[in-house]
Design a protein around this motif. Structure first.
Motif, mmCIF file in Angstrom:
data_model
loop_
_atom_site.group_PDB
_atom_site.id
_atom_site.type_symbol
_atom_site.label_atom_id
_atom_site.label_comp_id
_atom_site.label_asym_id
_atom_site.label_seq_id
_atom_site.Cartn_x
_atom_site.Cartn_y
_atom_site.Cartn_z
ATOM 1 N N GLY A 66 0.625 -1.363 0.086
ATOM 2 C CA GLY A 66 0.055 -0.067 0.130
ATOM 3 C C GLY A 66 0.613 1.247 -0.092
ATOM 4 N N VAL A 67 0.114 2.478 -0.085
ATOM 5 C CA VAL A 67 0.887 3.525 -0.123
ATOM 6 C C VAL A 67 0.098 4.493 0.861
ATOM 7 C CG1 VAL A 67 1.192 5.695 -1.574
ATOM 8 C CG2 VAL A 67 1.442 3.298 -2.697
ATOM 9 N N LEU A 68 0.716 5.367 1.581
ATOM 10 C CA LEU A 68 0.283 6.395 2.460
ATOM 11 C C LEU A 68 0.793 7.692 2.187
ATOM 12 C CD1 LEU A 68 0.916 4.799 6.001
ATOM 13 C CD2 LEU A 68 -1.331 4.682 4.792
ATOM 14 N N VAL A 69 -0.069 8.723 2.173
ATOM 15 C CA VAL A 69 0.391 10.091 1.877
ATOM 16 C C VAL A 69 0.195 10.986 3.115
ATOM 17 C CG1 VAL A 69 0.031 12.193 0.467
ATOM 18 C CG2 VAL A 69 -0.250 9.866 -0.660
ATOM 19 N N ASP A 70 1.309 11.365 3.786
ATOM 20 C CA ASP A 70 1.413 12.114 4.853
ATOM 21 C C ASP A 70 1.786 13.454 4.691
ATOM 22 O OD1 ASP A 70 1.224 9.661 6.315
ATOM 23 O OD2 ASP A 70 2.918 9.460 7.030
ATOM 24 N N SER A 71 1.087 14.257 5.538
ATOM 25 C CA SER A 71 1.494 15.690 5.357
ATOM 26 C C SER A 71 1.865 16.097 6.818
ATOM 27 C CB SER A 71 0.087 16.634 5.212
ATOM 28 O OG SER A 71 -0.321 16.329 3.889
ATOM 29 N N PHE A 72 2.871 17.027 6.861
ATOM 30 C CA PHE A 72 3.286 17.370 8.157
ATOM 31 C C PHE A 72 3.584 18.773 8.576
ATOM 32 C CE2 PHE A 72 5.583 13.409 6.881
ATOM 33 C CZ PHE A 72 5.426 12.444 8.161
ATOM 34 N N THR A 73 3.223 19.240 9.461
ATOM 35 C CA THR A 73 3.463 20.815 9.630
ATOM 36 C C THR A 73 4.246 20.873 11.123
ATOM 37 O OG1 THR A 73 2.457 23.010 9.856
ATOM 38 C CG2 THR A 73 0.910 20.934 10.681
ATOM 39 N N PRO A 74 5.108 21.678 11.310
ATOM 40 C CA PRO A 74 6.020 22.143 10.401
ATOM 41 C C PRO A 74 6.692 20.961 9.270
ATOM 42 C CG PRO A 74 7.181 22.606 12.250
ATOM 43 C CD PRO A 74 5.883 21.876 12.432
ATOM 44 N N ARG A 75 7.398 21.212 8.539
ATOM 45 C CA ARG A 75 8.194 20.494 7.378
ATOM 46 C C ARG A 75 9.069 19.912 8.373
ATOM 47 N NH1 ARG A 75 11.790 23.615 3.578
ATOM 48 N NH2 ARG A 75 12.719 24.355 5.396
ATOM 49 N N ARG A 76 9.208 18.247 8.043
ATOM 50 C CA ARG A 76 10.446 17.378 8.372
ATOM 51 C C ARG A 76 11.703 17.686 7.784
ATOM 52 N NH1 ARG A 76 8.477 12.584 11.044
ATOM 53 N NH2 ARG A 76 10.811 12.163 11.295
ATOM 54 N N ASP A 77 12.256 18.536 8.378
ATOM 55 C CA ASP A 77 13.844 18.901 7.931
ATOM 56 C C ASP A 77 14.594 17.554 8.001
ATOM 57 O OD1 ASP A 77 12.891 21.419 7.279
ATOM 58 O OD2 ASP A 77 13.978 22.236 8.961
ATOM 59 N N ASP A 78 14.283 16.810 8.679
ATOM 60 C CA ASP A 78 15.158 15.190 8.868
ATOM 61 C C ASP A 78 15.073 14.588 7.487
ATOM 62 O OD1 ASP A 78 12.503 15.158 10.011
ATOM 63 O OD2 ASP A 78 13.040 13.108 10.698
ATOM 64 N N PHE A 79 13.640 14.879 6.730
ATOM 65 C CA PHE A 79 13.543 14.062 5.516
ATOM 66 C C PHE A 79 14.084 14.667 4.232
ATOM 67 C CE2 PHE A 79 9.021 11.981 6.792
ATOM 68 C CZ PHE A 79 9.816 11.290 7.531
ATOM 69 N N LEU A 80 14.954 15.881 4.554
ATOM 70 C CA LEU A 80 15.446 16.484 3.353
ATOM 71 C C LEU A 80 16.894 16.000 3.143
ATOM 72 C CD1 LEU A 80 13.897 20.074 3.508
ATOM 73 C CD2 LEU A 80 13.123 18.172 1.974
#
Length: 107
Positions: free
Chosen positions: A93-107
């Motif tokens: 499956g696929v999940l679409v997550d939104s985070f606020t504020p941005r997850r800088d650790d993902f960049l």
């Protein structure tokens, strides 16, 4: 409109038979796609970000703050800031997550 608004992010191995791909981001908001193989695991964790999750495909068992429930395509829910949470894919499956504020650790 120029392409200044479009950024290409590669998929990365998030561990547990899961790949992660940032779809879009700004300092205030980030949208991320997580693709799970059957049995893929998002290990229990917490973070200061508020997270909204949309199930694009598949079935998942989620645990948030000790409560476990099952979700499928079209379901959506919010994970509060600081709440311990994780999931297991009952099928691919696929999940679409939104985070606020941005997850800088993902960049």
């Amino acid at each position: 409109m120029t392409n200044a608004y479009l950024r290409a992010f590669p998929a990365t191995d998030a561990g547990g038979n899961v790949t992660r791909r940032v779809l879009s981001d700004s300092p205030e908001l980030m949208v991320v796609e997580f693709a799970f193989a059957e049995g893929g695991v998002g290990a229990l964790h917490s973070h200061p970000h508020v997270q909204a999750t949309y199930v694009q495909a598949g079935r998942f068992e989620f645990t948030i703050a000790g409560e476990t429930f099952e979700v499928g395509p079209g379901d959506s829910f919010v994970v509060p800031s600081g709440a311990e949470h994780g999931c297991r894919a009952l099928e691919p499956g696929v999940l679409v997550d939104s985070f606020t504020p941005r997850r800088d650790d993902f960049l």
